[in-house]
Every structure is written in structure tokens, then in C-alpha cells.
Design a protein around this motif. Structure first.
Motif, short mmCIF file in Angstrom:
data_model
loop_
_atom_site.label_atom_id
_atom_site.label_comp_id
_atom_site.label_asym_id
_atom_site.label_seq_id
_atom_site.Cartn_x
_atom_site.Cartn_y
_atom_site.Cartn_z
N PHE A 125 0.83 -1.20 0.00
CA PHE A 125 0.00 0.00 0.00
C PHE A 125 0.86 1.25 0.00
O PHE A 125 2.04 1.23 0.36
CB PHE A 125 -0.98 0.01 1.18
CG PHE A 125 -0.38 0.34 2.53
CD1 PHE A 125 -0.40 1.64 3.01
CD2 PHE A 125 0.17 -0.65 3.33
CE1 PHE A 125 0.13 1.95 4.26
CE2 PHE A 125 0.71 -0.36 4.57
CZ PHE A 125 0.68 0.95 5.04
N ASP A 126 0.26 2.37 -0.45
CA ASP A 126 0.85 3.69 -0.33
C ASP A 126 -0.22 4.62 0.20
O ASP A 126 -1.25 4.17 0.73
CB ASP A 126 1.47 4.16 -1.65
CG ASP A 126 0.45 4.31 -2.77
OD1 ASP A 126 -0.77 4.33 -2.49
OD2 ASP A 126 0.86 4.42 -3.95
N LYS A 127 -0.05 5.93 0.07
CA LYS A 127 -1.01 6.87 0.65
C LYS A 127 -2.34 6.89 -0.07
O LYS A 127 -3.33 7.39 0.47
CB LYS A 127 -0.42 8.27 0.66
CG LYS A 127 -0.16 8.89 -0.69
CD LYS A 127 0.46 10.26 -0.58
CE LYS A 127 0.71 10.89 -1.93
NZ LYS A 127 -0.53 11.16 -2.66
N ASP A 128 -2.42 6.33 -1.29
CA ASP A 128 -3.65 6.39 -2.07
C ASP A 128 -4.36 5.05 -2.22
O ASP A 128 -5.58 4.99 -2.26
CB ASP A 128 -3.37 6.94 -3.48
CG ASP A 128 -2.85 8.35 -3.44
OD1 ASP A 128 -3.43 9.16 -2.70
OD2 ASP A 128 -1.86 8.64 -4.14
N ARG A 129 -3.61 3.97 -2.32
CA ARG A 129 -4.23 2.71 -2.69
C ARG A 129 -3.56 1.51 -2.03
O ARG A 129 -2.42 1.57 -1.57
CB ARG A 129 -4.20 2.53 -4.22
CG ARG A 129 -2.85 2.65 -4.85
CD ARG A 129 -2.89 2.44 -6.36
NE ARG A 129 -3.55 3.51 -7.06
CZ ARG A 129 -2.92 4.54 -7.63
NH1 ARG A 129 -1.60 4.63 -7.56
NH2 ARG A 129 -3.58 5.47 -8.26
N ILE A 130 -4.32 0.43 -1.99
CA ILE A 130 -3.83 -0.89 -1.57
C ILE A 130 -3.89 -1.79 -2.79
O ILE A 130 -4.88 -1.78 -3.53
CB ILE A 130 -4.70 -1.49 -0.45
CG1 ILE A 130 -4.76 -0.57 0.77
CG2 ILE A 130 -4.21 -2.88 -0.06
CD1 ILE A 130 -5.85 -0.96 1.78
N VAL A 131 -2.84 -2.57 -3.02
CA VAL A 131 -2.86 -3.59 -4.06
C VAL A 131 -2.71 -4.94 -3.37
O VAL A 131 -1.77 -5.14 -2.60
CB VAL A 131 -1.76 -3.38 -5.10
CG1 VAL A 131 -1.76 -4.52 -6.12
CG2 VAL A 131 -1.93 -2.04 -5.81
N SER A 132 -3.63 -5.85 -3.63
CA SER A 132 -3.62 -7.15 -2.97
C SER A 132 -3.70 -8.26 -4.01
O SER A 132 -4.15 -8.05 -5.14
CB SER A 132 -4.80 -7.27 -2.01
OG SER A 132 -6.04 -7.19 -2.71
N ALA A 133 -3.27 -9.45 -3.60
CA ALA A 133 -3.38 -10.63 -4.46
C ALA A 133 -3.74 -11.83 -3.60
O ALA A 133 -3.43 -11.88 -2.40
CB ALA A 133 -2.07 -10.87 -5.21
N SER A 134 -4.38 -12.80 -4.24
CA SER A 134 -5.05 -13.84 -3.47
C SER A 134 -4.89 -15.22 -4.12
O SER A 134 -4.51 -15.34 -5.29
CB SER A 134 -6.54 -13.49 -3.36
OG SER A 134 -7.33 -14.57 -2.92
N TYR A 135 -5.25 -16.23 -3.34
CA TYR A 135 -5.34 -17.57 -3.90
C TYR A 135 -6.52 -17.71 -4.85
O TYR A 135 -6.65 -18.73 -5.52
CB TYR A 135 -5.45 -18.60 -2.77
CG TYR A 135 -4.13 -18.95 -2.11
CD1 TYR A 135 -2.95 -18.26 -2.45
CD2 TYR A 135 -4.05 -19.93 -1.15
CE1 TYR A 135 -1.75 -18.58 -1.84
CE2 TYR A 135 -2.84 -20.27 -0.54
CZ TYR A 135 -1.70 -19.58 -0.89
OH TYR A 135 -0.50 -19.90 -0.28
#
Length: 461
Positions: free
Chosen positions: A392-402
Motif C-alpha cells: 500500500f501507499d497513501k492512495d491505494r492498496i494492491v492485494s493478491a489472493s489464492y
């Protein structure tokens, strides 16, 4: 080594201005590519030159270009036009003002109005390109401008345009994709910068990839098991493995400096600063090592389950475990400062920036925490399986999953902004991003680079 290139994107969302619309109306614009750094500057008080076009010609030109605009509410430019017509249809009062005063007036316009302004006349086009105006508009972004480049040397119009297009691509999910193919088993971990990507794999190797060519340029051998984690800076890289050891590598020679023994099970995550190397393991412990000598300084019996992820900021370390708890530690004393309870199943990943903690869990959710109070600020729901990794940064979260998807979230509202479903064909183990790209690693043996910058000059972003 090979790489594959492809294109995919989400359905574009409606927005006020699309990439193709930005500065579409520029009758006097030189279409040759303009550099962001310019040696030209304007100094002194002087009036703007009035257009040499006749009133009828200006009217026809204005009518032609404004007819290309989508129907919208009246802008600030319309108001200025109406004011001029009421005062004197034969005289352009804005163009008679000194440049600095006219520039100050137009600085209150929004971006769409500035684009419309360029279509009115030659003098208004010149005014709409004021470097001061676009520098003020660009001040809302954090830019990486080297100290040796002075503000007046930059073409702020071009810089703003490049960043606007980049943001538009993030908003609409427009990316060019590249696959890095070379590992012969699952890719567990990665880190990247502007020049390179470094990956660790179940095939026991660490690979260096050139980010400009997407080719593997170096392969390191040293671990006797899967490379589960790695972290580097310009001087050293530390890697952790299922063989229970850590290796410290010299980043200039790419040779091992030392091997750290102490864990009794696989090393699941690692981080370091200029004082310590800190590792966590399936053996439920966190170990703190002297970065210069490799001496084990402290062992913390941290959780009742595997310690899957850690993050260091100053003297505070946060850890995430399969026991569904997050804990904060003082690394100088080994004291547990705070516990964060809220996830209903084991945690797989965590990130900490000094004020916020973001965590991902087998309960399929992402939670954002206030680090000091311990309060859960927000929960992001959408993944349909274990949330394996996030950044994450101040604007967004990037996630990944099974669930094989990579998702982008608004860190302020928790809204899911993008959902990339077709990037990988198996579990996603690691993901990192910056302002220009998202890079992910998967069980499908591939590393995916999603590049938002094709054709853009992003040297200052």
C-alpha cells in the motif's frame, strides 16, 4: 530467457476527461513530442499579444473547436467570454493585461476550462500554456525531481499531461502486460525498482531481471530449499529459505557474505535496516541479528502459530501469524507493545508505514488499522480466497489472493477500484507496486509485470 507480452484491461469507467480527450483542443499545438525539461523561461512584465485573426475568423474557429467538446455545464471560460462580449465585442481585455496578471487570473480555472481556453485565440492559447499555472496544478502530486533540475527548466504542461494520462490508466485499468518466464517452479517472492526485478523461487534460485528488456540477466544459487522471502537495498540482499537459513548477499559482487543459522523451520519473511536483520519463521519465533556480524542478538517467542509476515519501522516491528493475531514489538527490548485482534482466521501478510497497518487473512478480508490506538479503521471485502499478499501507499492498496486475482483498493474508502482476474492461472504469492506498475509472482511459475506507462515519460513519477 524469454518474456511474453500481452494487453488486457478492465472496462473503462466514465470520467470527466479520458486519455484521448486530454488537451484534444489545441489548434496551435506543435505535435512533435515535447521534452519535460526545457531551457526556455519567461521573465519580466509585458502584455500578451492580441490575436491577428479577424473577429469573424475567431468566431468560426471557436465554433469549430468547441463543437468537438461533449455537452457539459458552462465552464469558467464561458463566463470570461460572456464578460468580454458585454464589455466590448471588439477588444480582448484579458490579452491586454500584463502576462503575470493574466496568468494569475487564469490560475483559478479548472483543467477543463484551461483546455477550452486554448481554443479561443492565439494569445489565449499562449496564456493557457503558462508554466506557472501548470506547476501549481501539478503541486498536488509527489514528484521525484532531482535537485540539479530547477523548476523553471521543466515543461510543467507536458509533465501534468503525462501524469494525468498515467492516473487515468490507473483509474480505468489500462495496462500493458509482460510475463517473465525462466523459473521452473513456483515463484514465491519478489522486489523491484526502476531498473530491475529480483525474484525467489521454489526451484531454489534467485533471478535478476532487466526491467527494460524483461530478460533474466543473473541467477544466484545458494539455498538448499525454496527461496521464500527476500529483501534488498543498494548494498546487500537478504534471502530466507525453507532450508531454515538466511543468506546475506553483496549486491555489487552478487556473492554470499554470510549465512545465518538459528531457525528450526522455514524462514517465511525478512526485513532489515542499517542496524538489524529481522526474520520470522514457521517455528513461531522472530529472530534479530546484527547486520554487520550476523550474530544472533535476540529471539522472541512471538506467536502460537507460524509467523508469516513482519514489517519494521524504526524500533517498532509488526508481525502477523497463523494464530489470527497481529502484534507490535519493541525490537530493542523484545517487549510486546500492542495486539490487534479482529481477523477470524490466520493472517498471511502485513504492511506497516509507521502510522497504519494493513493486513490480509485467510478470512478473505483486508483490514486497515490505526497503529497507535489498535482500532480497525476499515475492512475490504471482495476476495474469494486467502489474501496472500499486499502492498500500500497513501492512495491505494494492491492485494493478491489464492483466488488468482489482483485487486486495487481505495485506501480511504475501502472501495475496490480494479479487479484483474486473468493475470495468473494459479495462486498469487507476492505483489508489489509503485506509481508506474504492478509486479506479481505466482505458483504458475511466472512473474507478471502490469505496466501503466507505455509511451509516457515517467522519469519524475
Amino acid at each position: 530467457m524469454q518474456h511474453q507480452q500481452d494487453l488486457f484491461c478492465l472496462s473503462p469507467t466514465d470520467s470527466a476527461m479520458t486519455e484521448s480527450d486530454f488537451f484534444k483542443i489545441r489548434p496551435y499545438y506543435n505535435h512533435k513530442k515535447q521534452p519535460l525539461v526545457s531551457s526556455k523561461s519567461r521573465r519580466g512584465m509585458r502584455p500578451m499579444r492580441s490575436s491577428t485573426l479577424s473577429t469573424a475568423a475567431q468566431k468560426n474557429r471557436k465554433s469549430h473547436y468547441f463543437s468537438t467538446l461533449p455537452a457539459s455545464k458552462p465552464t469558467a471560460v464561458n463566463s470570461i467570454n460572456n464578460m468580454n462580449n458585454k464589455i466590448s465585442p471588439q477588444r480582448d481585455h484579458i490579452s491586454l493585461l500584463p502576462y503575470e496578471i493574466a496568468s494569475q487570473i487564469t490560475s483559478y480555472l479548472d483543467v477543463i476550462s484551461l483546455c477550452n481556453l486554448a481554443a479561443v485565440s492565439r494569445s489565449w492559447f499562449s496564456l493557457s500554456r503558462s508554466n506557472d499555472i501548470w506547476r501549481r496544478l501539478a503541486s498536488r502530486w509527489s514528484l521525484n525531481i532531482p535537485q540539479h533540475i530547477h523548476s523553471h527548466q521543466l515543461d510543467w504542461y507536458q509533465l501534468y499531461k503525462q501524469r494525468h494520462i498515467l492516473d487515468n490508466r490507473w483509474n480505468n485499468g489500462h495496462v500493458a502486460t509482460h510475463y517473465l518466464i525462466g523459473h521452473i517452479d513456483s515463484v514465491y517472492c519478489l522486489q523491484f525498482d526502476r531498473q530491475k526485478i529480483i525474484t525467489g523461487s521454489r526451484d531454489r534460485t534467485i533471478k535478476f531481471w532487466d526491467l527494460s528488456t524483461y530478460q533474466c540477466v543473473q541467477t544466484l544459487y545458494g539455498h538448499e530449499g525454496s527461496v521464500l522471502c527476500l529483501s534488498y537495498n543498494e548494498h546487500i540482499m537478504v534471502s530466507g529459505s525453507s532450508d531454515t537459513t538466511l543468506i546475506v548477499w553483496n549486491m555489487k559482487t552478487l556473492q554470499p557474505i554470510m549465512r545465518l543459522h538459528g531457525h528450526s523451520a522455514g524462514v517465511l519473511d525478512v526485513c532489515f535496516d542499517d542496524r538489524f536483520i529481522i526474520s520470522c519463521s514457521k517455528d513461531r519465533t522472530i529472530r534479530i541479528w546484527d547486520i554487520n556480524t550476523g550474530r544472533l542478538l535476540r529471539t522472541i517467542l512471538a506467536h502460537r502459530g507460524p509467523v508469516n509476515a513482519i514489517q519494521l519501522k524504526g524500533n517498532k516491528l509488526v508481525s502477523a501469524s497463523g494464530d489470527a493475531l497481529i502484534k507490535m514489538w519493541d525490537i530493542t527490548t523484545g517487549e510486546c507493545l500492542r495486539k490487534y485482534a479482529g481477523h477470524t482466521r490466520g493472517l498471511a501478510c502485513i504492511r506497516y508505514d509507521g502510522t497504519k497497518i494493513v493486513s490480509g487473512s485467510n478470512d478473505k478480508t483486508i483490514k486497515v488499522w490505526d497503529a497507535e490506538s489498535g482500532n480497525c479503521l476499515m475492512s475490504c471485502e471482495g476476495h474469494t480466497d486467502l489474501v496472500r499478499t499486499l502492498s500500500f501507499d497513501k492512495d491505494r492498496i494492491v492485494s493478491a489472493s489464492y483466488d488468482q486475482s489482483i485487486r486495487v483498493w481505495d485506501i480511504k474508502t475501502g472501495a475496490c477500484l480494479l479487479n484483474f482476474q486473468s493475470g495468473h492461472t494459479s495462486w498469487v504469492f507476492d505483489v508489489h507496486f509503485d506509481s508506474t506498475r504492478i509486479v506479481s509472482a505466482s505458483q504458475d511459475q511466472r512473474v507478471l509485470v502490469m505496466d501503466f506507462t507505455t509511451g509516457l515519460d515517467t522519469q519524475f513519477f
